[in-house]
Design a protein around this motif. Sequence first.
Motif, PDB file in Angstrom:
ATOM      1  N   HIS A  53     -46.733 -14.552 -65.943  1.00 36.21           N
ATOM      2  CA  HIS A  53     -45.394 -14.471 -65.351  1.00 36.21           C
ATOM      3  C   HIS A  53     -44.916 -15.874 -65.032  1.00 36.21           C
ATOM      4  CE1 HIS A  53     -41.973 -13.718 -62.811  1.00 36.21           C
ATOM      5  NE2 HIS A  53     -42.535 -14.457 -61.872  1.00 36.21           N
ATOM      6  N   GLY A  86     -53.537  -8.606 -53.199  1.00 39.50           N
ATOM      7  CA  GLY A  86     -54.219  -7.830 -54.228  1.00 39.50           C
ATOM      8  C   GLY A  86     -55.725  -7.907 -54.096  1.00 39.50           C
ATOM      9  N   ASP A  87     -56.401  -7.478 -55.147  1.00 39.33           N
ATOM     10  CA  ASP A  87     -57.864  -7.452 -55.139  1.00 39.33           C
ATOM     11  C   ASP A  87     -58.470  -8.639 -55.882  1.00 39.33           C
ATOM     12  OD1 ASP A  87     -57.908  -4.985 -53.779  1.00 39.33           O
ATOM     13  OD2 ASP A  87     -57.608  -3.904 -55.670  1.00 39.33           O
ATOM     14  N   VAL A 134     -44.667 -10.751 -68.346  1.00 42.71           N
ATOM     15  CA  VAL A 134     -44.082  -9.767 -67.434  1.00 42.71           C
ATOM     16  C   VAL A 134     -43.047 -10.429 -66.538  1.00 42.71           C
ATOM     17  CG1 VAL A 134     -46.124  -8.306 -67.481  1.00 42.71           C
ATOM     18  CG2 VAL A 134     -45.917 -10.080 -65.733  1.00 42.71           C
ATOM     19  N   THR A 144     -49.827  -8.143 -61.203  1.00 46.18           N
ATOM     20  CA  THR A 144     -50.971  -7.590 -60.482  1.00 46.18           C
ATOM     21  C   THR A 144     -51.263  -6.157 -60.927  1.00 46.18           C
ATOM     22  OG1 THR A 144     -49.533  -6.935 -58.643  1.00 46.18           O
ATOM     23  CG2 THR A 144     -50.624  -9.069 -58.484  1.00 46.18           C
ATOM     24  N   ALA A 145     -50.218  -5.454 -61.411  1.00 46.85           N
ATOM     25  CA  ALA A 145     -50.420  -4.089 -61.905  1.00 46.85           C
ATOM     26  C   ALA A 145     -51.302  -4.059 -63.154  1.00 46.85           C
ATOM     27  CB  ALA A 145     -49.077  -3.427 -62.200  1.00 46.85           C
ATOM     28  N   LEU A 146     -51.458  -5.205 -63.817  1.00 45.63           N
ATOM     29  CA  LEU A 146     -52.356  -5.289 -64.970  1.00 45.63           C
ATOM     30  C   LEU A 146     -53.822  -5.285 -64.548  1.00 45.63           C
ATOM     31  CD1 LEU A 146     -50.440  -8.028 -67.019  1.00 45.63           C
ATOM     32  CD2 LEU A 146     -50.497  -5.565 -67.473  1.00 45.63           C
ATOM     33  N   ARG A 147     -54.076  -5.391 -63.250  1.00 44.05           N
ATOM     34  CA  ARG A 147     -55.419  -5.359 -62.651  1.00 44.05           C
ATOM     35  C   ARG A 147     -56.339  -6.422 -63.275  1.00 44.05           C
ATOM     36  NH1 ARG A 147     -56.116  -1.472 -59.253  1.00 44.05           N
ATOM     37  NH2 ARG A 147     -58.386  -1.668 -59.315  1.00 44.05           N
ATOM     38  N   ASP A 185     -45.433  -8.503 -59.209  1.00 45.84           N
ATOM     39  CA  ASP A 185     -45.901  -7.125 -59.010  1.00 45.84           C
ATOM     40  C   ASP A 185     -46.405  -6.529 -60.321  1.00 45.84           C
ATOM     41  OD1 ASP A 185     -45.378  -7.050 -56.293  1.00 45.84           O
ATOM     42  OD2 ASP A 185     -43.332  -6.322 -56.561  1.00 45.84           O
ATOM     43  N   LEU A 186     -45.665  -6.768 -61.399  1.00 49.01           N
ATOM     44  CA  LEU A 186     -46.100  -6.260 -62.702  1.00 49.01           C
ATOM     45  C   LEU A 186     -47.352  -6.977 -63.177  1.00 49.01           C
ATOM     46  CD1 LEU A 186     -42.642  -5.910 -64.497  1.00 49.01           C
ATOM     47  CD2 LEU A 186     -44.116  -4.065 -63.671  1.00 49.01           C
ATOM     48  N   SER A 201     -42.319  -9.953 -63.281  1.00 49.15           N
ATOM     49  CA  SER A 201     -42.540 -10.134 -61.841  1.00 49.15           C
ATOM     50  C   SER A 201     -44.023 -10.242 -61.538  1.00 49.15           C
ATOM     51  CB  SER A 201     -41.943  -8.961 -61.054  1.00 49.15           C
ATOM     52  OG  SER A 201     -42.693  -7.777 -61.291  1.00 49.15           O
TER      53      SER A 201
END
Length: 324
Positions: free
Chosen positions: A36, A88-89, A55, A62-65, A59-60, A57
């Motif tokens: 990003h 996040g983790d 991506v 981190t959504a990829l994990r 947020d998107l 943002s």
Amino acid sequence: MTGTPLRVAFAGLAHSHPYSDAANVRALGAEVVGVHDADAGAAEEFALRFGGAAVASLDLLTALRPDLVIATPRPHDVRGFLHLLGSGDAPVFVNKVIAPTGARLAEIDRVLTASSAPVGTSSVLRFAPALVALAGQIGGEDVLALRVHAQHDNAAFQLPDRAWQDDPRRGGGTAVTVGVHAWEMVDVLLPGAALVSGSGWTRTRPGSTSASEDAAGIEGLLRVPGAEREVPVQVLVTGTPGADAYGAEVVTAAGIRSVSLDVDGDQDAVGDQGEGPNETLGFRDLIHALLDAAQRGATVAPWGESRVVVANTIRAAEIARSDA
């Protein structure tokens, strides 16, 4: 690396380091899963070159994990990046410069107090093999004095899309942007040493277009954890034309030892693979260490240890500029 490849995401493409980092991530067997940046075109080009999704943002992203996030934001974006990434983790590693001023450092402290993810930051020089070897040689010896020099041509900082690096308030200027390398070397050789006092100077060469300085120097005293007395230090930071050169000289009770990390050409302009900065300055070893730590859910140079380098860098720049 064995088993399933680690998944690495890139947050921000403020300068050249993510490109070398991504090449080394892939060379060491990990996978780039996403990137990003506020410049969508730059993110798309990065994804085409190294893989993964561009991506829109964080947020998107981190959504990829991902298993690891390597962040290279512009300093004014660091707080927002860490607020989101730190919740996040995945461990987060921030490429220099994380804070250019004392006010920004205080902001980072507040954000990281609430962070649930491990966050680290350092100059790549922390992993330069020859510097690490010197630290091993002087381990346990009584250090009497230390002198370091960091040289990185500041011409690239004055390009339109990177002029923020040359601005003392926005990016730190030469004394911070190059100076962080000097203070990283100090910390490798004297872990945890804090600059407690000093005097300094800055200079700008005739005809220079820099908004900051072309050279800065400081003579100070370091308070070293566990030491009986403070250690004198001399630090020279230069952004003059020419090849990168980083060096340190340590005076110990057993003698004088030194290290020189000279590189032909600008580290920001070399290729991603092979010798030169990739090996000499520690780019490859940084990524190796990050991937090893990420497998344990950790990061290298965690904030609790690396903060002293950031504070020393800012304090030294303040001293040099105020004395000038």
